[in-house]
Scaffold this active site. Structure first.
Site, mmCIF file in Angstrom:
data_model
loop_
_atom_site.group_PDB
_atom_site.id
_atom_site.type_symbol
_atom_site.label_atom_id
_atom_site.label_comp_id
_atom_site.label_asym_id
_atom_site.label_seq_id
_atom_site.Cartn_x
_atom_site.Cartn_y
_atom_site.Cartn_z
ATOM 1 N N ASN A 146 1.021 -1.233 -0.175
ATOM 2 C CA ASN A 146 -0.087 -0.029 0.106
ATOM 3 C C ASN A 146 0.891 1.213 0.008
ATOM 4 O OD1 ASN A 146 0.311 -1.228 2.743
ATOM 5 N ND2 ASN A 146 -0.268 0.761 3.435
ATOM 6 N N GLN A 176 -4.586 -4.590 -1.162
ATOM 7 C CA GLN A 176 -4.530 -3.697 -2.631
ATOM 8 C C GLN A 176 -4.372 -4.359 -3.723
ATOM 9 O OE1 GLN A 176 -4.556 -0.325 -2.545
ATOM 10 N NE2 GLN A 176 -4.165 0.086 -0.306
ATOM 11 N N SER A 196 -10.629 -6.489 1.650
ATOM 12 C CA SER A 196 -11.360 -5.314 2.130
ATOM 13 C C SER A 196 -12.279 -4.759 1.116
ATOM 14 C CB SER A 196 -10.557 -4.130 2.710
ATOM 15 O OG SER A 196 -11.221 -3.211 3.056
ATOM 16 N N HIS A 198 -14.015 -1.796 0.909
ATOM 17 C CA HIS A 198 -13.976 -0.444 0.558
ATOM 18 C C HIS A 198 -12.786 0.260 -0.318
ATOM 19 C CE1 HIS A 198 -10.647 1.627 3.330
ATOM 20 N NE2 HIS A 198 -11.011 0.375 3.833
ATOM 21 N N THR A 234 -24.266 -10.403 13.772
ATOM 22 C CA THR A 234 -25.132 -10.404 12.603
ATOM 23 C C THR A 234 -24.565 -9.792 11.475
ATOM 24 O OG1 THR A 234 -27.105 -9.925 14.299
ATOM 25 C CG2 THR A 234 -27.299 -9.578 11.781
ATOM 26 N N CYS A 315 -4.295 5.372 7.399
ATOM 27 C CA CYS A 315 -4.602 4.821 8.675
ATOM 28 C C CYS A 315 -3.521 5.239 9.646
ATOM 29 C CB CYS A 315 -4.416 3.290 8.906
ATOM 30 S SG CYS A 315 -5.485 2.200 7.798
#
Ligand code: PLP
Length: 371
Positions: A146, A176, A196, A198, A234, A315
């Site tokens: 990344n 990535q 991931s 997003h 859930t 991050c």
């Protein structure tokens, strides 16, 4: 606005948005309920799982949904590292969610060995092999960096690790690479792989972990026993169904040639300023250093002009992360002036050229102010 920080996240793509509306408005039932409507929701999750699994070259029941790749990486380390007397081997090029997970293991007394990187940002495979021994129980090698965009050849790496110790559990952070590179985890020979939503046009707050059949790890999150008892809570139905739709959409539109052209245009515009390309992996992530400037200041100036770029891992933007760049040999000055430009499926050459000229102009302004 021109968004060139696609490695940090991506815009929700149309099919993921449509899936979110459909699941949120009409199929909002709890997938664990026993009525027919709920069963339809459960089936939608399983369809999404099957589609993502086929993109990874694995079987559906080897993929477990989580809340994000950070959770997937934490889970892999916390429960995948079972031999508390053994050692684990991790590269210096890992995302914070892997690196910090490794440090947690170190704080528990485990022998954690960090592997050096080559100048191009890829892992030094000889150094990696020199750190694997008969007591190594876990190894983690990022698939696509990344920070620099460097790609590690997981097939060669897992083969080399297994020649030394066939019992090592091999994890890779594929966040990535997924939906952008060709992926076949069976061929790669890894045991665990994190992804991931997003980063590929899906919603934030949805990830997954591949666990090869035969690898048994305990859950990180206990509760109602969802995800075949391995990840309670859930299910994020909206996120999961959108994840599969987004991954397909991104994979179909990801054009490596177009990315190369955009990248080349940015590099050639900035080259006369004496910038340095860090790693130069050739893909969607372009890390460059412009000496004599502070990257944060440049980032702000660019955002005022409508060009959004990154500084490396978002991050860790509060504590200007230089761990990976310093591992490939950048000086403190080079790190101070390093920016990350990352292209996505919504960018085009015209945008890249326009943005590159603004970046050039702002670097010249900044340097002029300093002198
Ligand atoms: N791993 C890599 C390589 C990343 O780039 C990121 C996101 O920045 C993550 C893990 C964390 O992903 P998530 O935001 O889903 O927790």
């Amino acid at each position: 606005m021109i968004f060139l920080d696609n490695a940090s996240t991506s815009k929700l793509c149309p099919p993921a948005l449509a899936a979110a509306v459909e699941m949120g408005e009409k199929m909002y039932f709890n997938p664990s309920a026993l009525y027919g409507e709920a069963l339809k929701v459960k089936n939608a999750i399983e369809e999404a799982r099957a589609q993502l699994a086929s993109m990874l070259g694995i079987e559906s029941d080897e993929l477990y949904f989580t809340s994000c790749a950070t959770e997937s990486n934490n889970w892999a380390f916390e429960k995948g590292v079972k031999n508390k007397k053994g050692n684990i081997v991790v590269t210096k090029g890992e995302h914070a969610s892997v690196y910090e997970s490794a440090l947690v293991q170190k704080s528990k007394g485990l022998d954690v060995r960090f592997v050096s990187l080559n100048k191009d940002g890829s892992v030094n495979i000889d150094d990696l092999c020199s750190k694997i021994d008969e007591n190594t129980c876990f190894a983690s090698v990022i698939h696509l960096s990344n920070e620099t965009g460097a790609i590690n050849d997981l097939q060669i790496i897992s083969r080399r690790i297994r020649e030394i110790n066939p019992r090592v559990i091999i994890h890779s952070d594929g966040v990535q690479a997924f939906a952008k590179e060709d992926i076949n985890l069976k061929k790669f020979g890894v045991d665990m792989y994190s992804i991931s939503a997003h980063k590929v046009g899906g919603l934030k707050g949805c990830g997954a972990l591949y666990l090869r059949k035969g690898i048994h790890i305990a859950p990180l999150i206990a509760g109602g026993g969802q995800e075949r008892g391995l990840r309670s809570g859930t299910e994020n139905v909206v996120g999961i169904v959108g994840f599969a739709a987004a991954a397909k959409y991104t994979r179909e539109r990801y054009d490596a040639e177009k990315i190369k052209e955009m990248r080349a245009a940015v590099i050639s515009t900035l080259m006369p300023l004496g910038i340095k390309v860090n790693g130069n992996a050739g893909g969607a992530i372009l890390s460059i250093s412009a000496e004599g400037i502070k990257a944060e200041v440049l980032q702000h100036m660019l955002s005022d002009k409508g060009v959004l770029i990154g500084l490396g891992s978002a991050c860790s933007s509060k504590t200007r992360n230089n761990r990976v760049l310093s591992a490939i040999g950048l000086s403190a000055k080079e790190i101070e002036g390093s920016i990350r430009i990352s292209f996505g499926i919504d960018n085009d050459l015209e945008q890249a050229i326009f943005a590159a000229n603004i970046i050039k102009e702002q670097i010249i302004t900044l340097r002029g102010n300093i002198r």
